[in-house]
Design a protein around this motif. Structure first.
Motif, PDB file in Angstrom:
ATOM      1  N   ALA A   1       0.825  -1.206   0.000  1.00 19.70           N
ATOM      2  CA  ALA A   1       0.000   0.000   0.000  1.00 19.70           C
ATOM      3  C   ALA A   1       0.864   1.263   0.000  1.00 19.70           C
ATOM      4  O   ALA A   1       0.492   2.274  -0.599  1.00 19.70           O
ATOM      5  CB  ALA A   1      -0.947   0.008   1.187  1.00 19.70           C
ATOM      6  N   GLN A   2       2.018   1.198   0.640  1.00 20.44           N
ATOM      7  CA  GLN A   2       2.938   2.342   0.656  1.00 20.44           C
ATOM      8  C   GLN A   2       3.390   2.676  -0.756  1.00 20.44           C
ATOM      9  O   GLN A   2       3.745   3.812  -1.048  1.00 20.44           O
ATOM     10  CB  GLN A   2       4.151   2.040   1.531  1.00 20.44           C
ATOM     11  CG  GLN A   2       3.822   1.791   2.973  1.00 20.44           C
ATOM     12  CD  GLN A   2       5.018   1.209   3.730  1.00 20.44           C
ATOM     13  OE1 GLN A   2       6.149   1.268   3.271  1.00 20.44           O
ATOM     14  NE2 GLN A   2       4.746   0.654   4.893  1.00 20.44           N
ATOM     15  N   LYS A   3       3.398   1.700  -1.633  1.00 20.95           N
ATOM     16  CA  LYS A   3       3.825   1.887  -3.024  1.00 20.95           C
ATOM     17  C   LYS A   3       2.641   2.053  -3.971  1.00 20.95           C
ATOM     18  O   LYS A   3       2.796   1.978  -5.179  1.00 20.95           O
ATOM     19  CB  LYS A   3       4.658   0.674  -3.474  1.00 20.95           C
ATOM     20  CG  LYS A   3       5.880   0.404  -2.658  1.00 20.95           C
ATOM     21  CD  LYS A   3       6.978   1.346  -3.036  1.00 20.95           C
ATOM     22  CE  LYS A   3       8.253   0.920  -2.315  1.00 20.95           C
ATOM     23  NZ  LYS A   3       9.376   1.709  -2.713  1.00 20.95           N
ATOM     24  N   LYS A   4       1.441   2.213  -3.415  1.00 16.23           N
ATOM     25  CA  LYS A   4       0.207   2.377  -4.198  1.00 16.23           C
ATOM     26  C   LYS A   4      -0.203   1.105  -4.930  1.00 16.23           C
ATOM     27  O   LYS A   4      -0.954   1.152  -5.899  1.00 16.23           O
ATOM     28  CB  LYS A   4       0.319   3.544  -5.172  1.00 16.23           C
ATOM     29  CG  LYS A   4       0.580   4.872  -4.522  1.00 16.23           C
ATOM     30  CD  LYS A   4       0.669   5.956  -5.570  1.00 16.23           C
ATOM     31  CE  LYS A   4       1.032   7.283  -4.936  1.00 16.23           C
ATOM     32  NZ  LYS A   4       1.200   8.326  -5.941  1.00 16.23           N
ATOM     33  N   ILE A   5       0.315  -0.034  -4.501  1.00 18.37           N
ATOM     34  CA  ILE A   5      -0.050  -1.316  -5.110  1.00 18.37           C
ATOM     35  C   ILE A   5      -1.324  -1.804  -4.429  1.00 18.37           C
ATOM     36  O   ILE A   5      -1.338  -2.009  -3.212  1.00 18.37           O
ATOM     37  CB  ILE A   5       1.067  -2.371  -4.911  1.00 18.37           C
ATOM     38  CG1 ILE A   5       2.421  -1.849  -5.384  1.00 18.37           C
ATOM     39  CG2 ILE A   5       0.687  -3.688  -5.557  1.00 18.37           C
ATOM     40  CD1 ILE A   5       2.536  -1.578  -6.850  1.00 18.37           C
ATOM     41  N   LEU A   6      -2.384  -1.978  -5.181  1.00 21.38           N
ATOM     42  CA  LEU A   6      -3.652  -2.437  -4.629  1.00 21.38           C
ATOM     43  C   LEU A   6      -3.876  -3.900  -4.990  1.00 21.38           C
ATOM     44  O   LEU A   6      -3.572  -4.325  -6.105  1.00 21.38           O
ATOM     45  CB  LEU A   6      -4.810  -1.602  -5.180  1.00 21.38           C
ATOM     46  CG  LEU A   6      -4.746  -0.096  -4.910  1.00 21.38           C
ATOM     47  CD1 LEU A   6      -5.909   0.606  -5.614  1.00 21.38           C
ATOM     48  CD2 LEU A   6      -4.768   0.182  -3.423  1.00 21.38           C
ATOM     49  N   LEU A   7      -4.405  -4.634  -4.052  1.00 19.17           N
ATOM     50  CA  LEU A   7      -4.808  -6.015  -4.300  1.00 19.17           C
ATOM     51  C   LEU A   7      -6.326  -6.051  -4.222  1.00 19.17           C
ATOM     52  O   LEU A   7      -6.922  -5.411  -3.362  1.00 19.17           O
ATOM     53  CB  LEU A   7      -4.199  -6.957  -3.262  1.00 19.17           C
ATOM     54  CG  LEU A   7      -2.680  -6.986  -3.213  1.00 19.17           C
ATOM     55  CD1 LEU A   7      -2.209  -7.870  -2.059  1.00 19.17           C
ATOM     56  CD2 LEU A   7      -2.096  -7.479  -4.521  1.00 19.17           C
ATOM     57  N   SER A   8      -6.945  -6.757  -5.108  1.00 13.76           N
ATOM     58  CA  SER A   8      -8.398  -6.892  -5.112  1.00 13.76           C
ATOM     59  C   SER A   8      -8.751  -8.169  -4.366  1.00 13.76           C
ATOM     60  O   SER A   8      -8.472  -9.263  -4.853  1.00 13.76           O
ATOM     61  CB  SER A   8      -8.904  -6.939  -6.553  1.00 13.76           C
ATOM     62  OG  SER A   8     -10.297  -7.043  -6.575  1.00 13.76           O
TER      63      SER A   8
ATOM     64  N   ILE B   1      -3.841 -10.415  -7.109  1.00  6.96           N
ATOM     65  CA  ILE B   1      -3.174  -9.578  -8.090  1.00  6.96           C
ATOM     66  C   ILE B   1      -4.203  -9.218  -9.157  1.00  6.96           C
ATOM     67  O   ILE B   1      -4.935 -10.080  -9.644  1.00  6.96           O
ATOM     68  CB  ILE B   1      -1.972 -10.322  -8.703  1.00  6.96           C
ATOM     69  CG1 ILE B   1      -1.004 -10.730  -7.593  1.00  6.96           C
ATOM     70  CG2 ILE B   1      -1.283  -9.459  -9.748  1.00  6.96           C
ATOM     71  CD1 ILE B   1      -0.052 -11.833  -7.991  1.00  6.96           C
ATOM     72  N   SER B   2      -4.230  -7.955  -9.512  1.00  7.52           N
ATOM     73  CA  SER B   2      -5.278  -7.432 -10.369  1.00  7.52           C
ATOM     74  C   SER B   2      -4.688  -6.410 -11.335  1.00  7.52           C
ATOM     75  O   SER B   2      -3.565  -5.955 -11.154  1.00  7.52           O
ATOM     76  CB  SER B   2      -6.316  -6.763  -9.458  1.00  7.52           C
ATOM     77  OG  SER B   2      -7.288  -6.078 -10.182  1.00  7.52           O
TER      78      SER B   2
END
Length: 125
Positions: free
Chosen positions: A82-89, A93-94
Protein backbone atom coordinates in the motif's frame (compact mmCIF):
# COMPACT_ATOMS: atom_id res chain seq x y z
CA UNK A 1 -16.57 -14.80 -9.41
CA UNK A 2 -15.69 -17.67 -11.68
CA UNK A 3 -15.61 -16.69 -15.32
CA UNK A 4 -15.09 -18.53 -18.51
CA UNK A 5 -12.57 -16.94 -20.81
CA UNK A 6 -11.97 -17.81 -24.39
CA UNK A 7 -8.25 -18.04 -25.10
CA UNK A 8 -8.39 -15.05 -27.46
CA UNK A 9 -9.17 -12.84 -24.49
CA UNK A 10 -12.83 -12.25 -25.26
CA UNK A 11 -15.13 -12.80 -22.34
CA UNK A 12 -17.76 -15.47 -22.63
CA UNK A 13 -19.87 -16.15 -19.57
CA UNK A 14 -21.65 -19.15 -21.03
CA UNK A 15 -18.96 -21.45 -22.37
CA UNK A 16 -15.24 -21.27 -22.73
CA UNK A 17 -12.16 -23.38 -23.10
CA UNK A 18 -10.78 -22.54 -19.68
CA UNK A 19 -11.84 -21.26 -16.30
CA UNK A 20 -9.97 -18.55 -14.47
CA UNK A 21 -11.03 -16.85 -11.27
CA UNK A 22 -10.65 -13.14 -11.97
CA UNK A 23 -11.39 -10.27 -9.61
CA UNK A 24 -14.14 -7.76 -10.36
CA UNK A 25 -11.68 -4.91 -11.01
CA UNK A 26 -9.79 -6.86 -13.68
CA UNK A 27 -13.06 -8.03 -15.18
CA UNK A 28 -14.10 -4.41 -15.53
CA UNK A 29 -10.80 -3.59 -17.29
CA UNK A 30 -11.06 -6.61 -19.59
CA UNK A 31 -14.55 -5.51 -20.59
CA UNK A 32 -12.95 -2.76 -22.70
CA UNK A 33 -9.36 -3.88 -23.20
CA UNK A 34 -9.67 -7.60 -24.04
CA UNK A 35 -9.06 -8.53 -27.64
CA UNK A 36 -8.24 -6.52 -30.71
CA UNK A 37 -11.30 -4.25 -30.55
CA UNK A 38 -9.74 -2.01 -27.91
CA UNK A 39 -8.39 1.43 -28.83
CA UNK A 40 -6.81 2.01 -25.44
CA UNK A 41 -4.26 -0.76 -25.21
CA UNK A 42 -5.49 -4.25 -25.89
CA UNK A 43 -4.68 -7.27 -23.76
CA UNK A 44 -5.29 -10.99 -23.97
CA UNK A 45 -5.37 -13.60 -21.27
CA UNK A 46 -4.22 -17.18 -21.60
CA UNK A 47 -5.71 -20.28 -20.02
CA UNK A 48 -3.21 -20.06 -17.13
CA UNK A 49 -4.39 -16.55 -16.18
CA UNK A 50 -1.38 -14.72 -17.59
CA UNK A 51 -2.36 -11.37 -19.04
CA UNK A 52 -0.40 -10.21 -22.08
CA UNK A 53 -0.26 -6.59 -23.22
CA UNK A 54 -0.32 -5.93 -26.97
CA UNK A 55 2.19 -3.14 -26.32
CA UNK A 56 4.80 -5.73 -25.38
CA UNK A 57 4.78 -4.82 -21.68
CA UNK A 58 5.68 -7.65 -19.34
CA UNK A 59 3.10 -10.45 -19.18
CA UNK A 60 1.71 -10.91 -15.68
CA UNK A 61 -0.72 -13.27 -13.94
CA UNK A 62 -3.94 -11.81 -12.55
CA UNK A 63 -6.52 -13.31 -10.24
CA UNK A 64 -3.94 -15.07 -8.08
CA UNK A 65 -3.57 -14.66 -4.34
CA UNK A 66 -0.57 -12.49 -3.48
CA UNK A 67 -0.32 -14.14 -0.08
CA UNK A 68 -0.18 -17.63 -1.61
CA UNK A 69 2.47 -16.55 -4.11
CA UNK A 70 4.57 -14.86 -1.43
CA UNK A 71 4.65 -18.06 0.64
CA UNK A 72 6.96 -19.48 -2.05
CA UNK A 73 9.37 -16.59 -1.50
CA UNK A 74 10.72 -13.83 -3.68
CA UNK A 75 8.06 -11.23 -2.84
CA UNK A 76 7.93 -8.12 -0.70
CA UNK A 77 5.78 -8.29 2.46
CA UNK A 78 2.13 -7.65 1.68
CA UNK A 79 1.87 -4.86 4.27
CA UNK A 80 4.42 -2.78 2.30
CA UNK A 81 2.43 -2.77 -0.94
CA UNK A 82 0.00 0.00 0.00
CA UNK A 83 2.94 2.34 0.66
CA UNK A 84 3.83 1.89 -3.02
CA UNK A 85 0.21 2.38 -4.20
CA UNK A 86 -0.05 -1.32 -5.11
CA UNK A 87 -3.65 -2.44 -4.63
CA UNK A 88 -4.81 -6.02 -4.30
CA UNK A 89 -8.40 -6.89 -5.11
CA UNK A 90 -9.60 -9.18 -2.32
CA UNK A 91 -5.95 -10.11 -1.76
CA UNK A 92 -5.44 -11.00 -5.41
CA UNK A 93 -3.17 -9.58 -8.09
CA UNK A 94 -5.28 -7.43 -10.37
CA UNK A 95 -5.02 -4.94 -13.20
CA UNK A 96 -5.32 -2.24 -10.52
CA UNK A 97 -2.23 -3.62 -8.81
CA UNK A 98 -0.11 -2.01 -11.54
CA UNK A 99 -2.45 0.48 -13.25
CA UNK A 100 -4.41 3.45 -11.96
CA UNK A 101 -8.10 2.98 -12.51
CA UNK A 102 -11.22 5.03 -12.16
CA UNK A 103 -9.53 8.29 -13.09
CA UNK A 104 -10.12 10.46 -16.15
CA UNK A 105 -6.81 9.30 -17.63
CA UNK A 106 -6.86 5.77 -16.27
CA UNK A 107 -4.33 3.10 -17.10
CA UNK A 108 -1.12 4.83 -16.08
CA UNK A 109 1.25 2.83 -13.91
CA UNK A 110 0.71 3.37 -10.17
CA UNK A 111 4.48 3.81 -9.78
CA UNK A 112 7.07 4.57 -12.41
CA UNK A 113 8.79 1.46 -13.66
CA UNK A 114 12.07 3.26 -14.18
CA UNK A 115 14.83 0.87 -13.10
CA UNK A 116 12.07 -1.75 -12.60
CA UNK A 117 10.67 0.16 -9.59
CA UNK A 118 7.12 -1.08 -10.15
CA UNK A 119 8.21 -4.69 -10.55
CA UNK A 120 10.42 -4.48 -7.46
CA UNK A 121 7.55 -3.06 -5.40
CA UNK A 122 6.25 -6.66 -5.28
CA UNK A 123 9.11 -8.84 -6.47
CA UNK A 124 12.15 -9.09 -4.21
CA UNK A 125 15.56 -8.58 -5.77
Amino acid sequence: MLLYLVISGHLDVSRGRSTIDIDAHSLHCLGCHAGSHSDGGSVSIGSSGVLRHASGAAPHPIGRSYRDASKRGGFQPENQLAQKKILLSDGRISCISCHEAYKKEHGKLVVSNERSALCLACHAK
